[in-house]
Structures are given as C-alpha cells and as structure tokens.
Design an enzyme around this catalytic site. Structure first.
Site, short mmCIF file in Angstrom:
data_model
loop_
_atom_site.label_atom_id
_atom_site.label_comp_id
_atom_site.label_asym_id
_atom_site.label_seq_id
_atom_site.Cartn_x
_atom_site.Cartn_y
_atom_site.Cartn_z
CG ASN A 1 -1.55 1.21 1.42
OD1 ASN A 1 -1.82 2.13 0.75
ND2 ASN A 1 -2.15 1.38 2.69
CE LYS B 1 0.14 3.11 5.18
NZ LYS B 1 -0.05 3.64 6.17
CG HIS C 1 -5.86 1.88 4.86
ND1 HIS C 1 -5.07 3.29 6.24
CD2 HIS C 1 -4.83 1.13 5.57
CE1 HIS C 1 -4.03 2.72 6.19
NE2 HIS C 1 -3.81 1.32 6.24
CD GLU D 1 -2.87 5.86 6.23
OE1 GLU D 1 -2.31 5.55 5.46
OE2 GLU D 1 -2.09 5.23 7.43
CD GLU E 1 -2.77 -1.69 7.26
OE1 GLU E 1 -2.52 -3.11 6.69
OE2 GLU E 1 -4.09 -1.75 7.43
N GLY F 1 2.70 2.36 10.91
CA GLY F 1 3.79 3.31 9.97
C GLY F 1 4.17 3.47 11.88
CB SER G 1 5.13 -1.49 12.54
OG SER G 1 5.33 -0.44 11.54
P1 13P Z 1 3.13 0.57 7.31
O1 13P Z 1 3.38 -0.59 7.11
O2 13P Z 1 4.09 1.54 7.11
O3 13P Z 1 3.04 0.28 9.09
O4 13P Z 1 1.44 0.44 6.92
C1 13P Z 1 1.02 -0.02 7.19
C2 13P Z 1 -0.75 0.28 6.62
O5 13P Z 1 -1.17 0.97 7.07
C3 13P Z 1 -0.60 -0.20 5.69
O6 13P Z 1 -1.90 -0.59 4.76
#
Ligand code: 13P
Length: 244
Positions: free
Chosen positions: A9, A11, A95, A97, A166, A172, A208
C-alpha cells in the site's frame, strides 16, 4: 494451506520516475512461486503506469480506495469501474486512515466493498483497533464489529474478499504487533468467516511489516500474508517480505 498474499500500500507516495524504478524492479525480480502472490495498491493517477509496467508480469495491482457510488456528481471520487478499466485486481476499502481522516463508517466501507465487487475487483477490507481501544480490552469487539458489518452487507459474497487486520497503533509506528499478539485476533476473525461460509478468505496482517518480522508473522496459522505500507516503497525490502 491457504496461499500467501503480500500487498504493498503505497499510500500517498510516489512520482513517475520513482514509480518507474520500483515497478520495473518488481516486474523483473518477482516470479510467482507456489502459493505466493504479490500486488501493489498505487495512488489512482498511477494506475495506468502500474498497468504498463506490470502487465504480463507476476505482480498484480490495485487502488487504495473506491467510491461507493457507481457514477455521478461526486467531485474528486474515483469509481470502482474506473479502477477496473486499468486492469486492477484489488481495491483497499476501509483503511484506518480513511476511517479516521475521512469519517468512513462501517456502512460506507461495506458499500465500497460492494461497489468494488460489482466492478470485478477484489476488495481488501481493513479492520483494526486503536491503541485506546486495545488498552480498554476492546480489540475483539471492535474488529468483530467491523468484520460483521462486511459479512452482513455482502452476504455470500464475503467469500470473494480479502480481509486485512491492521491495528491502528502499529501503522507507521515501527511497533509491529508480535505474531503472538496478531494470531489470536486473526483466529477470531477466521472463526467468524468460517461461520459465514467463507473460511478460505485470506486474512492479511498490516502494521510495520518489514523483512525482519515477516517470516514470524507468516508462520502463524491464521496469518495469510501482509498489507505493507512504508516497506513496500523499497523494492529490495518489499521483495524480501514477499519471499519471507
Ligand atoms: P506501515 O507498514 O507503514 O506501518 O503501514 C501499514 C499500512 O497501513 C498498510 O495499509
């Protein structure tokens, strides 16, 4: 054994030149191995670039969100059928976010999953608890509610999606859920999927994930792969996760 699926992903990261290098590496260096599949979910403006670079390779591509609507006066939104026209296989929906920053509710996320399926995409439906919810002991209740909304909305089609667990506190932050923390949540999600007649749905872990912790996660019986954020922007790291 269920196959493993590793999805990047990106982002809101990338530019044409950087993407070209990353996609080029994935296209030439990833060869489908038995039971392993690799995909990247790119920002919508780069779907055409992903298709040009990955078509004919063993790497699939997808979007990070789709509208719940088919078409119309929804300025700025991108429909599932538009994404599908670019050869995408996947669309992430729900997601954390999007849930946190864009106010997406379980009902909206379910409608997005339905729209993705109707366009021939495989939705990757995300669930996960915040740190406060985990500390209050509400992890199971929160993720069960999020999954049950999808099960209820999709009916038998729940068998056609991918689920990603997640934990929000692990995204992150460099703070991965340990395999021992993630597995019981995955097992709980699996048991609900089994009850819904969808026991073979892949349940990915996200938060992560790096090359040095992927193998321990993938060794768990109910972890079927990963949704990878930051580490999917580095070809070597992402390929190592794919092979872990
Ligand atoms: P990270 O791997 O950067 O922690 O992000 C995870 C994520 O949100 C994948 O959708």
């Amino acid at each position: 054994m269920r196959d493993k699926l590793i999805v990047g992903n990106w982002k809101m990261n990338g530019d044409l030149a950087t993407n070209a290098r990353l996609l080029g590496r994935l296209s030439t260096d990833w060869h489908a191995t038995q039971g392993r599949a690799l995909a990247v979910c790119v920002p919508a403006p780069y779907l055409a670039q992903a298709r040009a670079a990955l078509d004919g390779s063993d790497v699939a591509w997808g979007a990070q969100d789709v509208s719940e609507h088919r078409a119309g006066a929804y300025t700025g939104d991108v429909s599932a059928s538009m994404v599908a026209e670019f050869g995408a296989r996947y669309a992430i929906v729900g997601h954390s976010e999007r849930r946190q920053l864009h106010g997406e509710t379980d009902a909206i996320v379910s409608a997005k999953a339905r729209a993705a399926l109707a366009a021939g995409l495989t939705p990757i439906g995300c669930v996960g608890e915040t740190l406060a919810e985990r500390e209050r002991g509400e992890t199971d209740a929160v993720v069960a509610r999020q999954l049950d909304a999808l099960i209820e909305a999709l009916g038998r089609d729940i068998a056609r999606i991918v689920v990603a667990y997640e934990p929000v506190w692990a995204i992150g932050t460099g703070r991965t859920a340990s395999a021992a923390q993630a597995q019981p949540v995955h097992a709980m999600l699996r048991s609900r999927l089994v009850r819904a007649g969808a026991g073979d749905v892949a349940v990915l872990y996200g938060g992560s994930v790096k090359a040095n912790n992927a193998a321990a996660l993938f060794a768990m019986p109910d972890i079927d792969g990963a949704l990878v954020g930051g580490a999917s922007l580095d070809a070597d790291e992402f390929l190592m996760i794919g092979r872990a």
